[in-house]
Design a protein around this motif. Sequence first.
Motif, PDB file in Angstrom:
ATOM      1  N   LEU A 108      -0.258  16.912  19.660  1.00 49.24           N
ATOM      2  CA  LEU A 108       0.331  17.203  19.795  1.00 49.24           C
ATOM      3  C   LEU A 108       0.881  16.391  18.935  1.00 49.24           C
ATOM      4  N   ALA A 109       0.776  14.634  18.705  1.00 49.80           N
ATOM      5  CA  ALA A 109       1.372  14.103  17.350  1.00 49.80           C
ATOM      6  C   ALA A 109       1.906  14.546  16.218  1.00 49.80           C
ATOM      7  N   TYR A 110       0.892  15.561  16.247  1.00 51.64           N
ATOM      8  CA  TYR A 110       1.625  16.163  14.544  1.00 51.64           C
ATOM      9  C   TYR A 110       2.473  17.106  14.287  1.00 51.64           C
ATOM     10  N   SER A 111       2.511  17.839  16.072  1.00 52.69           N
ATOM     11  CA  SER A 111       3.649  18.427  16.034  1.00 52.69           C
ATOM     12  C   SER A 111       4.586  18.059  16.104  1.00 52.69           C
ATOM     13  N   MET A 112       4.954  16.206  16.524  1.00 53.03           N
ATOM     14  CA  MET A 112       6.477  15.535  16.706  1.00 53.03           C
ATOM     15  C   MET A 112       6.168  15.496  15.841  1.00 53.03           C
ATOM     16  N   ALA A 113       5.723  14.573  14.995  1.00 47.79           N
ATOM     17  CA  ALA A 113       5.674  14.607  13.596  1.00 47.79           C
ATOM     18  C   ALA A 113       6.185  15.377  12.784  1.00 47.79           C
ATOM     19  N   ALA A 114       6.000  16.352  12.594  1.00 52.49           N
ATOM     20  CA  ALA A 114       5.841  17.334  11.583  1.00 52.49           C
ATOM     21  C   ALA A 114       7.804  18.263  11.686  1.00 52.49           C
ATOM     22  N   ASN A 115       7.845  18.394  13.528  1.00 53.26           N
ATOM     23  CA  ASN A 115       9.076  18.606  13.491  1.00 53.26           C
ATOM     24  C   ASN A 115       9.814  17.729  13.840  1.00 53.26           C
ATOM     25  N   ARG A 116      10.245  17.147  13.854  1.00 57.28           N
ATOM     26  CA  ARG A 116      10.838  14.731  12.944  1.00 57.28           C
ATOM     27  C   ARG A 116      11.540  15.247  15.284  1.00 57.28           C
ATOM     28  N   LEU A 117      10.219  14.723  16.170  1.00 55.96           N
ATOM     29  CA  LEU A 117      10.922  14.793  17.219  1.00 55.96           C
ATOM     30  C   LEU A 117      11.898  13.614  17.404  1.00 55.96           C
ATOM     31  N   PHE A 118      11.457  12.306  16.612  1.00 52.00           N
ATOM     32  CA  PHE A 118      12.270  11.537  16.303  1.00 52.00           C
ATOM     33  C   PHE A 118      13.874  11.000  16.430  1.00 52.00           C
ATOM     34  N   THR A 119      14.150  11.796  15.124  1.00 52.58           N
ATOM     35  CA  THR A 119      15.124  12.149  14.566  1.00 52.58           C
ATOM     36  C   THR A 119      15.955  12.984  15.541  1.00 52.58           C
ATOM     37  N   LYS A 120      15.140  14.062  15.750  1.00 55.15           N
ATOM     38  CA  LYS A 120      16.410  14.780  17.290  1.00 55.15           C
ATOM     39  C   LYS A 120      16.504  14.587  18.309  1.00 55.15           C
ATOM     40  N   VAL A 121      15.611  13.635  18.566  1.00 52.23           N
ATOM     41  CA  VAL A 121      16.450  12.404  20.107  1.00 52.23           C
ATOM     42  C   VAL A 121      17.325  11.550  19.461  1.00 52.23           C
ATOM     43  N   GLU A 122      17.077  10.751  18.795  1.00 58.61           N
ATOM     44  CA  GLU A 122      18.323   9.918  18.410  1.00 58.61           C
ATOM     45  C   GLU A 122      19.720  10.712  17.914  1.00 58.61           C
ATOM     46  N   LYS A 123      19.564  11.685  17.591  1.00 54.42           N
ATOM     47  CA  LYS A 123      20.815  12.587  17.192  1.00 54.42           C
ATOM     48  C   LYS A 123      21.859  13.265  18.221  1.00 54.42           C
ATOM     49  N   ASP A 124      20.549  13.549  19.213  1.00 56.93           N
ATOM     50  CA  ASP A 124      20.947  13.889  20.662  1.00 56.93           C
ATOM     51  C   ASP A 124      22.002  13.012  21.305  1.00 56.93           C
ATOM     52  N   LEU A 125      21.485  12.470  21.107  1.00 61.89           N
ATOM     53  CA  LEU A 125      21.023  10.629  22.075  1.00 61.89           C
ATOM     54  C   LEU A 125      23.212  10.696  22.125  1.00 61.89           C
ATOM     55  N   MET A 172       0.827  -1.293  -0.094  1.00 58.74           N
ATOM     56  CA  MET A 172      -0.207  -0.137  -0.094  1.00 58.74           C
ATOM     57  C   MET A 172       0.592   0.917  -0.165  1.00 58.74           C
ATOM     58  N   GLU A 173       0.622   2.082  -0.822  1.00 51.20           N
ATOM     59  CA  GLU A 173       1.412   3.142  -0.952  1.00 51.20           C
ATOM     60  C   GLU A 173       0.806   4.343   0.216  1.00 51.20           C
ATOM     61  N   ARG A 174       2.011   4.917   0.823  1.00 48.90           N
ATOM     62  CA  ARG A 174       2.207   5.922   1.690  1.00 48.90           C
ATOM     63  C   ARG A 174       1.282   7.103   1.450  1.00 48.90           C
ATOM     64  N   PRO A 175       0.386   7.622   1.955  1.00 53.30           N
ATOM     65  CA  PRO A 175      -0.045   9.232   1.533  1.00 53.30           C
ATOM     66  C   PRO A 175       1.746   9.892   2.518  1.00 53.30           C
ATOM     67  N   THR A 176       0.923  11.195   1.144  1.00 56.64           N
ATOM     68  CA  THR A 176       1.404  12.212   1.943  1.00 56.64           C
ATOM     69  C   THR A 176       0.817  13.121   3.046  1.00 56.64           C
ATOM     70  N   GLY A 177       1.746  14.223   3.375  1.00 51.94           N
ATOM     71  CA  GLY A 177       1.807  14.674   4.264  1.00 51.94           C
ATOM     72  C   GLY A 177       2.001  13.890   5.895  1.00 51.94           C
ATOM     73  N   ILE A 178       1.222  14.114   7.577  1.00 49.06           N
ATOM     74  CA  ILE A 178       1.457  13.672   8.278  1.00 49.06           C
ATOM     75  C   ILE A 178       0.480  12.283   8.688  1.00 49.06           C
ATOM     76  N   THR A 179       1.036  10.721   9.093  1.00 49.31           N
ATOM     77  CA  THR A 179      -0.299  10.419   9.286  1.00 49.31           C
ATOM     78  C   THR A 179      -0.191   9.587  11.036  1.00 49.31           C
ATOM     79  N   ILE A 180      -1.643   9.670  10.810  1.00 46.98           N
ATOM     80  CA  ILE A 180      -1.441   9.333  12.610  1.00 46.98           C
ATOM     81  C   ILE A 180      -2.058   8.207  12.838  1.00 46.98           C
ATOM     82  N   SER A 181      -1.410   6.662  13.804  1.00 44.44           N
ATOM     83  CA  SER A 181      -2.138   5.594  13.517  1.00 44.44           C
ATOM     84  C   SER A 181      -3.541   6.095  14.863  1.00 44.44           C
ATOM     85  N   LEU A 182      -4.365   5.548  15.257  1.00 40.44           N
ATOM     86  CA  LEU A 182      -5.283   5.604  16.566  1.00 40.44           C
ATOM     87  C   LEU A 182      -5.721   4.744  16.845  1.00 40.44           C
ATOM     88  N   ASP A 183      -5.523   4.726  18.090  1.00 44.23           N
ATOM     89  CA  ASP A 183      -6.369   3.670  18.689  1.00 44.23           C
ATOM     90  C   ASP A 183      -8.275   4.255  18.894  1.00 44.23           C
TER      91      ASP A 183
END
Length: 357
Positions: free
Chosen positions: A320-337, A1-12
């Motif tokens: 908040l989830a949108y903001s964390m994804a848009a601001n690439r939180l995971f990449t920043k945490v990984e780089k800092d560590l 399945m092709e991933r859509p553009t933009g921010i994608t949130i998986s929601l329980d």
Amino acid sequence: MERPTGITISLDAMGGDHGPAVILPGADLSLERHPDMRFVLYGEEREVMPVLDGLPRLKAASTFYHCDVSVRMDDKPSQALRQGRYRSSMWRTIEAVKTGEADVAVSAGNTGALMAMAKFCLRTMANIERPAIAAIWPTLKGESVVLDVGATIGADAQQLIDFSMMGGAMARALFGLDRPTVGLLNIGVEEVKGQDEIREAGRLLKESDIPGIDYRGFVEGDDLGKGTVDVVVTEGFTGNIALKTAEGTAKQIAAYLRAAMSRTWLARLGYILAKGAFDRLRDKMDPRKVNGGVFLGLNGIVIKSHGGTDAEGTAAAIDLAYSMAANRLFTKVEKDLQTFHLRMSGDAAGALPESSS
């Protein structure tokens, strides 16, 4: 399945006290604010689809997957893992981040089960022993990040330093700060006070001069509300007590205000005239409105929404989830560590005595 553009949130869709009846309207509210967002929804079809059919905007922006199992709010983490691994709405919500189908996962479900599943599914990042839950804390100056508020009971000096790095990265992503200020929560600001691991973490943070954070030393409990620093770091036992105490105090103050405002007709008139100000105060202090705990230290970002929140609170967690994804939180945490651990390993190597050979 092709991933859509933009921010994608998986929601329980089944999480929380109210399930799809609150989760989906909250997602629709957030979508109105972020029209480029898409959702991958997981839940029981018979409960999700009647609500989703009434939200055409959300339905058009979503892909739905039926799940036979939903994790209950009173399930033990071990029980949730046994019964819900690979097939529950909670597990599949997290798994979507692992597979790359979504940028970030959101659930209002059982906190212990969510953390257990997230750790099992995503695993911890390199050099991270334990993850942390970071909360957005309202202060007199605006907002700050407080972690850990419940994921880790007890922490050694290295873990407190890792929490500092992760919290700093989150503050930069969320607040747009180049070098957020960081403090260690302690029983006093003097360097001789506190447990050994807190003093050792403070010493290392002070000596390391870590890029990306501005370490300001120890802070006390009253500094949480003052906004003395941008990031307050502690271990999960103390952090969770602080969080629950703040929530209880907010409810206590609200009860006092309601009682005072209904005591006389003049007080009731004053309340009517100042209702707008009281509503803003209520929203500022309501833990269901300032909503969303961020799981940090995993190979992916998971947001825990308050289980008893309403649609607006759910929307706040998704925002908040949108903001964390848009601001690439995971990449920043990984780089800092990575930067910190490379620096520390280099310093350790430099401190080794030269070989006599």
